[in-house]
Motif scaffolding. Structure first.
Motif, PDB file in Angstrom:
ATOM      1  N   ALA A  10       0.815  -1.233   0.028  1.00  0.00           N
ATOM      2  CA  ALA A  10       0.036  -0.101   0.110  1.00  0.00           C
ATOM      3  C   ALA A  10       0.678   1.182  -0.069  1.00  0.00           C
ATOM      4  CB  ALA A  10      -1.052  -0.073   1.429  1.00  0.00           C
ATOM      5  N   LYS A  11       1.924   1.259   0.665  1.00  0.00           N
ATOM      6  CA  LYS A  11       2.855   2.433   0.841  1.00  0.00           C
ATOM      7  C   LYS A  11       3.496   2.588  -0.603  1.00  0.00           C
ATOM      8  CE  LYS A  11       4.614   2.100   5.449  1.00  0.00           C
ATOM      9  NZ  LYS A  11       5.815   1.994   6.314  1.00  0.00           N
ATOM     10  N   LEU A  12       3.782   1.599  -1.337  1.00  0.00           N
ATOM     11  CA  LEU A  12       4.403   1.693  -2.598  1.00  0.00           C
ATOM     12  C   LEU A  12       3.427   2.193  -3.476  1.00  0.00           C
ATOM     13  CD1 LEU A  12       6.846  -1.439  -2.540  1.00  0.00           C
ATOM     14  CD2 LEU A  12       7.446   0.918  -2.376  1.00  0.00           C
ATOM     15  N   ILE A  13       2.146   1.622  -3.412  1.00  0.00           N
ATOM     16  CA  ILE A  13       1.157   2.250  -4.469  1.00  0.00           C
ATOM     17  C   ILE A  13       0.970   3.677  -4.291  1.00  0.00           C
ATOM     18  CG2 ILE A  13      -1.144   1.990  -4.944  1.00  0.00           C
ATOM     19  CD1 ILE A  13      -0.888  -1.102  -4.466  1.00  0.00           C
ATOM     20  N   ALA A  14       0.626   4.080  -3.003  1.00  0.00           N
ATOM     21  CA  ALA A  14       0.570   5.350  -2.624  1.00  0.00           C
ATOM     22  C   ALA A  14       1.508   6.397  -2.948  1.00  0.00           C
ATOM     23  CB  ALA A  14       0.192   5.405  -1.075  1.00  0.00           C
ATOM     24  N   PHE A  15       2.731   5.982  -2.945  1.00  0.00           N
ATOM     25  CA  PHE A  15       3.895   6.757  -3.530  1.00  0.00           C
ATOM     26  C   PHE A  15       3.956   6.540  -5.062  1.00  0.00           C
ATOM     27  CE2 PHE A  15       8.317   6.979  -4.433  1.00  0.00           C
ATOM     28  CZ  PHE A  15       8.691   8.157  -4.100  1.00  0.00           C
ATOM     29  N   GLY A  16       3.963   5.323  -5.590  1.00  0.00           N
ATOM     30  CA  GLY A  16       4.313   5.126  -6.840  1.00  0.00           C
ATOM     31  C   GLY A  16       3.414   5.913  -8.108  1.00  0.00           C
ATOM     32  N   VAL A  17       1.967   5.953  -7.489  1.00  0.00           N
ATOM     33  CA  VAL A  17       1.070   6.561  -8.630  1.00  0.00           C
ATOM     34  C   VAL A  17       1.460   8.049  -8.759  1.00  0.00           C
ATOM     35  CG1 VAL A  17      -0.776   4.828  -8.167  1.00  0.00           C
ATOM     36  CG2 VAL A  17      -0.533   6.911  -6.684  1.00  0.00           C
ATOM     37  N   CYS A  18       2.187   8.604  -7.735  1.00  0.00           N
ATOM     38  CA  CYS A  18       2.406  10.145  -7.957  1.00  0.00           C
ATOM     39  C   CYS A  18       3.939  10.273  -8.585  1.00  0.00           C
ATOM     40  CB  CYS A  18       2.401  10.704  -6.428  1.00  0.00           C
ATOM     41  SG  CYS A  18       0.997  10.565  -5.719  1.00  0.00           S
ATOM     42  N   HIS A  19       4.539   9.305  -9.101  1.00  0.00           N
ATOM     43  CA  HIS A  19       5.779   9.718  -9.860  1.00  0.00           C
ATOM     44  C   HIS A  19       5.909   8.608 -10.968  1.00  0.00           C
ATOM     45  CE1 HIS A  19       7.045  11.752  -5.860  1.00  0.00           C
ATOM     46  NE2 HIS A  19       6.204  10.798  -5.299  1.00  0.00           N
ATOM     47  N   THR A  20       6.745   9.269 -11.887  1.00  0.00           N
ATOM     48  CA  THR A  20       6.816   8.474 -13.165  1.00  0.00           C
ATOM     49  C   THR A  20       8.194   7.718 -13.362  1.00  0.00           C
ATOM     50  OG1 THR A  20       7.946  10.525 -14.228  1.00  0.00           O
ATOM     51  CG2 THR A  20       5.512  10.105 -14.514  1.00  0.00           C
ATOM     52  N   GLU A  21       9.147   7.895 -12.436  1.00  0.00           N
ATOM     53  CA  GLU A  21      10.390   7.253 -12.140  1.00  0.00           C
ATOM     54  C   GLU A  21      10.178   5.797 -12.047  1.00  0.00           C
ATOM     55  OE1 GLU A  21      11.531  10.914  -9.565  1.00  0.00           O
ATOM     56  OE2 GLU A  21       9.703   9.941 -10.145  1.00  0.00           O
ATOM     57  N   ASP A  22      11.154   4.783 -12.337  1.00  0.00           N
ATOM     58  CA  ASP A  22      11.401   3.408 -12.003  1.00  0.00           C
ATOM     59  C   ASP A  22      11.236   3.326 -10.564  1.00  0.00           C
ATOM     60  OD1 ASP A  22      11.682   1.081 -11.647  1.00  0.00           O
ATOM     61  OD2 ASP A  22      13.358   0.812 -12.927  1.00  0.00           O
ATOM     62  N   LEU A  23      10.173   2.726  -9.909  1.00  0.00           N
ATOM     63  CA  LEU A  23       9.882   2.582  -8.508  1.00  0.00           C
ATOM     64  C   LEU A  23      11.019   1.774  -7.887  1.00  0.00           C
ATOM     65  CD1 LEU A  23       7.937   3.331  -6.500  1.00  0.00           C
ATOM     66  CD2 LEU A  23       6.804   1.357  -6.725  1.00  0.00           C
ATOM     67  N   TRP A  24      11.588   0.805  -8.758  1.00  0.00           N
ATOM     68  CA  TRP A  24      12.758   0.005  -8.189  1.00  0.00           C
ATOM     69  C   TRP A  24      14.000   0.775  -7.652  1.00  0.00           C
ATOM     70  CZ3 TRP A  24      11.901  -4.353  -6.214  1.00  0.00           C
ATOM     71  CH2 TRP A  24      12.871  -5.496  -6.062  1.00  0.00           C
ATOM     72  N   ASP A  25      14.091   1.954  -8.298  1.00  0.00           N
ATOM     73  CA  ASP A  25      15.027   2.848  -7.927  1.00  0.00           C
ATOM     74  C   ASP A  25      15.061   3.341  -6.453  1.00  0.00           C
ATOM     75  OD1 ASP A  25      16.583   2.625 -10.257  1.00  0.00           O
ATOM     76  OD2 ASP A  25      15.648   4.665 -11.076  1.00  0.00           O
ATOM     77  N   PHE A  26      13.897   3.378  -6.094  1.00  0.00           N
ATOM     78  CA  PHE A  26      13.747   3.631  -4.856  1.00  0.00           C
ATOM     79  C   PHE A  26      13.652   2.510  -3.923  1.00  0.00           C
ATOM     80  CE2 PHE A  26      11.483   7.108  -6.982  1.00  0.00           C
ATOM     81  CZ  PHE A  26      11.805   8.295  -6.487  1.00  0.00           C
ATOM     82  N   VAL A  27      13.191   1.427  -4.235  1.00  0.00           N
ATOM     83  CA  VAL A  27      13.303   0.364  -3.630  1.00  0.00           C
ATOM     84  C   VAL A  27      14.834   0.023  -3.192  1.00  0.00           C
ATOM     85  CG1 VAL A  27      12.981  -2.467  -3.473  1.00  0.00           C
ATOM     86  CG2 VAL A  27      11.027  -0.577  -4.268  1.00  0.00           C
ATOM     87  N   LYS A  28      15.917   0.208  -4.140  1.00  0.00           N
ATOM     88  CA  LYS A  28      17.146  -0.318  -4.021  1.00  0.00           C
ATOM     89  C   LYS A  28      17.944   0.990  -3.284  1.00  0.00           C
ATOM     90  CE  LYS A  28      18.691  -3.461  -5.034  1.00  0.00           C
ATOM     91  NZ  LYS A  28      18.662  -4.769  -4.094  1.00  0.00           N
ATOM     92  N   GLY A  29      17.333   2.036  -3.124  1.00  0.00           N
ATOM     93  CA  GLY A  29      18.116   3.078  -2.265  1.00  0.00           C
ATOM     94  C   GLY A  29      18.917   3.992  -3.317  1.00  0.00           C
ATOM     95  N   LYS A  30      18.540   3.848  -4.539  1.00  0.00           N
ATOM     96  CA  LYS A  30      19.224   4.899  -5.429  1.00  0.00           C
ATOM     97  C   LYS A  30      18.565   6.238  -5.357  1.00  0.00           C
ATOM     98  CE  LYS A  30      20.420   1.200  -8.759  1.00  0.00           C
ATOM     99  NZ  LYS A  30      20.472   0.676 -10.213  1.00  0.00           N
ATOM    100  N   LYS A  31      17.374   6.123  -5.089  1.00  0.00           N
ATOM    101  CA  LYS A  31      16.397   7.634  -4.877  1.00  0.00           C
ATOM    102  C   LYS A  31      15.941   7.442  -3.533  1.00  0.00           C
ATOM    103  CE  LYS A  31      15.801   8.205  -9.800  1.00  0.00           C
ATOM    104  NZ  LYS A  31      14.811   8.681 -11.078  1.00  0.00           N
ATOM    105  N   ASN A  32      15.632   8.757  -2.915  1.00  0.00           N
ATOM    106  CA  ASN A  32      15.109   8.617  -1.491  1.00  0.00           C
ATOM    107  C   ASN A  32      13.597   9.067  -1.689  1.00  0.00           C
ATOM    108  OD1 ASN A  32      14.552   9.057   1.101  1.00  0.00           O
ATOM    109  ND2 ASN A  32      16.114  10.547   1.442  1.00  0.00           N
ATOM    110  N   PRO A  33      12.747   8.285  -1.235  1.00  0.00           N
ATOM    111  CA  PRO A  33      11.471   8.960  -1.055  1.00  0.00           C
ATOM    112  C   PRO A  33      10.938   9.626  -0.287  1.00  0.00           C
ATOM    113  CG  PRO A  33      11.355   6.567  -0.464  1.00  0.00           C
ATOM    114  CD  PRO A  33      12.822   7.039  -0.702  1.00  0.00           C
TER     115      PRO A  33
END
Length: 270
Positions: free
Chosen positions: A4-27
């Motif tokens: 639910a967290k990832l969905i709530a965050f992901g729908v607001c962003h066009t970047e590759d969500l996996w970059d946030f999961v792997k710590g390359k980007k900070n949400p």
């Protein structure tokens, strides 16, 4: 809840969500949908923490997008009444392990004592629920313990984060045997402490004594923990083949060597 967290965050962003999961980007602090979390299977504490774990089963990879918080968390003990005996035991024991990871090695006497107290009370509640599964007070203790484990209020005096390596190595049985997070975490934990004692024996011995009253060497205390978890209603071994080559290919970051991790997994086999 992590989903639910990832969905709530992901729908607001066009970047590759996996970059946030792997710590390359900070949400942290970025836009997301309003989010209310209400655990019906208490243990992860995701409703109160900032982490959202995701697993890529095809690539045998995983990670945590750290920095996504719920706007509200609602803890209602009666919503966990539908859980059976084994799942109820897991709620208590996963919570206990996560509290332990936050508490072991904490050099701040206040937060360490709080952690030990919550661990003891969660263990007491888990024992109570084995005989009295309708006890809402006991279920409430576990709900609270799960939330406080991820709150950042514990472990404030940690100088090293080695105890958090359990969250890295627990992915290995998930990938090898297809078991759940709860099964992997609880089965590995006593053996993890046994392996980690090669580097931090004094702190691990203190944890066993303070939380459980176990005295003596770490090997004996770890064996007692295995017996305790089984007594409370979960199995503490894996079935399958502990393939060393596959273990070495699974990406984990730990102070433990590959040889130590392999031996730890082998100790968990039937």
């Amino acid at each position: 809840m992590d989903c639910a967290k990832l969905i709530a965050f992901g729908v607001c962003h066009t970047e590759d969500l996996w970059d946030f999961v792997k710590g390359k980007k900070n949400p942290y602090g970025l836009e997301k949908l309003p989010l209310i979390l209400m655990p019906t299977y208490p243990s992860s504490g995701s409703e109160y923490g900032l982490g959202a774990v995701s697993v890529d089963t095809q690539a045998d990879d995983f990670g945590t997008a750290y920095g996504i918080a719920a706007d509200y968390a609602v803890l209602v003990p009666k919503y966990s009444l539908s859980l059976g005996q084994e799942m109820t035991a897991y709620t208590g024991l996963v919570t206990l392990v996560q509290l332990s990871a936050s508490t072991i090695g904490d050099k701040n006497p206040v937060s360490y004592d709080i952690g030990i107290s919550v661990i003891r009370n969660v263990l007491k509640a888990t024992r109570r629920l084995k005989e009295h599964p309708d006890d809402l007070d006991a279920r409430g203790v576990i709900l609270y313990g799960a939330s406080i484990a991820t709150s950042g209020r514990l472990g404030i005096g940690k100088e090293e984060n080695y105890s958090y390596d359990i969250y890295e190595v627990e992915f290995i049985p998930e990938a090898l045997f297809g078991v759940s997070y709860r099964k992997s975490l609880t089965t590995l934990f006593p053996r993890f402490l046994k392996a980690m004692a090669a580097y931090h024996e004094e702190e691990i011995r203190a944890y066993f004594k303070d939380a459980f009253g176990y005295e003596g060497d770490v090997d004996g205390s770890a064996a007692k923990m295995v017996a305790l978890f089984e007594e409370l209603g979960i199995t503490m071994y894996f079935e399958g083949d502990a393939d060393k080559e596959k273990i070495c290919r699974i990406p984990v970051e730990s102070v433990l060597s590959q040889e130590e991790i392999i031996y730890m997994v082998e100790m968990c086999m039937c």
